[in-house]
Design an enzyme around this catalytic site. Structure first.
Site, PDB file in Angstrom:
ATOM      1  N   SER A  23      -1.534  -3.537   0.685  1.00 43.67           N
ATOM      2  CA  SER A  23      -0.564  -4.628   0.875  1.00 43.67           C
ATOM      3  C   SER A  23      -0.757  -5.716  -0.190  1.00 43.67           C
ATOM      4  CB  SER A  23      -0.656  -5.207   2.294  1.00 43.67           C
ATOM      5  OG  SER A  23      -1.828  -5.957   2.460  1.00 43.67           O
ATOM      6  N   HIS A 114     -12.054 -10.784  -1.578  1.00 47.55           N
ATOM      7  CA  HIS A 114     -12.917 -10.469  -0.439  1.00 47.55           C
ATOM      8  C   HIS A 114     -12.479 -11.326   0.749  1.00 47.55           C
ATOM      9  CE1 HIS A 114     -16.487  -8.895   1.472  1.00 47.55           C
ATOM     10  NE2 HIS A 114     -16.697 -10.098   1.955  1.00 47.55           N
TER      11      HIS A 114
HETATM   12  C1  GAR Z   1      -8.134  -6.957   1.945  1.00 46.34           C
HETATM   13  O1  GAR Z   1      -8.297  -7.789   3.060  1.00 46.34           O
HETATM   14  C2  GAR Z   1      -9.262  -7.196   0.974  1.00 46.34           C
HETATM   15  O2  GAR Z   1      -9.684  -8.526   0.943  1.00 46.34           O
HETATM   16  C3  GAR Z   1     -10.324  -6.296   1.526  1.00 46.34           C
HETATM   17  O3  GAR Z   1      -9.642  -5.128   1.884  1.00 46.34           O
HETATM   18  C4  GAR Z   1      -8.336  -5.493   2.355  1.00 46.34           C
HETATM   19  C5  GAR Z   1      -7.334  -4.570   1.713  1.00 46.34           C
HETATM   20  O4  GAR Z   1      -6.069  -4.737   2.290  1.00 46.34           O
HETATM   21  N1  GAR Z   1     -11.354  -6.041   0.566  1.00 46.34           N
HETATM   22  C6  GAR Z   1     -12.641  -5.949   0.897  1.00 46.34           C
HETATM   23  O5  GAR Z   1     -13.044  -6.030   2.037  1.00 46.34           O
HETATM   24  C7  GAR Z   1     -13.593  -5.712  -0.274  1.00 46.34           C
HETATM   25  N2  GAR Z   1     -14.936  -5.885   0.135  1.00 46.34           N
HETATM   26  P1  GAR Z   1      -4.779  -4.117   1.584  1.00 46.34           P
HETATM   27  O6  GAR Z   1      -5.106  -2.642   1.272  1.00 46.34           O
HETATM   28  O7  GAR Z   1      -3.709  -4.225   2.615  1.00 46.34           O
HETATM   29  O8  GAR Z   1      -4.511  -4.896   0.344  1.00 46.34           O
END
Ligand code: GAR
Length: 200
Positions: A23, A114
């Site tokens: 996303s 993060h």
């Molecule tokens: C996001 O919240 C990002 O901050 C996190 O994964 C999610 C991905 O969401 N990243 C971490 O936790 C890295 N340590 P998305 O696939 O919907 O963008």
């Protein structure tokens, strides 16, 4: 004297690594779709089932799926990024540790988002709901997101910017997850844009 030729500045080129839904990658692709400053040149993933691949297709952005051996035991990804003249590498929900050779090839040009206020709630295994549960269990008064440069350790590179909100007594896992996602979508593309501007 001949009239000066107007030189169109080249757009900066962004590569996004994502392991899942994507996303944030979606918001970045939307943000730069009609930008004069930058464009998303490539989406990379370690997960052939990741929904981010569908999102990339919708924007007609090329994708590359890789495995552990390619990522950790070869230079293929570095060569691919260099062949596409990538200026900035963005980790948007990418869960593998970035190897030293990739960091060395793109010094201060790899950033991560993060979903916590680093240096707290970072490190291996700290992602998604694991973080929000830990934050709630510790009765933290606030949480938020951190955008930072990537080094060879999980979640430890130099901080670029944080955004935070107060945790209300009524907040449960779902609200925290939602508010974090809103904050990420609101700020990540803009922070990337300000970094890109500094590169010009
Ligand atoms: C996001 O919240 C990002 O901050 C996190 O994964 C999610 C991905 O969401 N990243 C971490 O936790 C890295 N340590 P998305 O696939 O919907 O963008």
């Amino acid at each position: 004297m001949p009239a000066p030729i107007a030189v169109k500045p080249l757009k900066k080129r962004i590569a996004i690594f994502a392991s899942g839904s994507g996303s944030n990658a979606q918001k970045i692709m939307e943000h730069f779709k009609n930008s004069k400053l930058a464009e998303v040149a490539l989406i990379l993933t370690n997960n052939s089932e990741a929904f981010v691949l569908q999102r990339a297709d919708n924007f007609e952005i090329p994708t590359h799926i890789f495995n552990r051996k390619e990522f950790y035991e070869s230079d293929r990804i570095i060569r691919l990024l260099e062949s596409l003249n990538v200026d900035l590498v963005v980790l948007a929900g990418f869960l593998w540790l970035v190897p030293q050779n990739l960091i060395a090839a793109f010094p201060n040009k790899i950033i991560n988002i993060h979903p916590a206020l680093l240096p707290n709630y970072g490190g291996k295994g700290m992602y998604g709901d694991h973080i929000h549960r830990a934050v709630l269990a510790a009765r933290e008064k606030e949480t938020g997101i951190t955008i930072h440069f990537v080094n060879e350790n999980f979640d430890e590179g130099e901080m670029i910017q944080q955004f935070r909100f107060k945790i209300e007594l009524k907040d449960e896992l779902e609200n925290i997850r939602f508010k974090i996602q809103q904050l990420e979508h609101q700020h990540f593309p803009k922070v990337i844009e300000s970094l890109v501007k500094k590169m010009n």
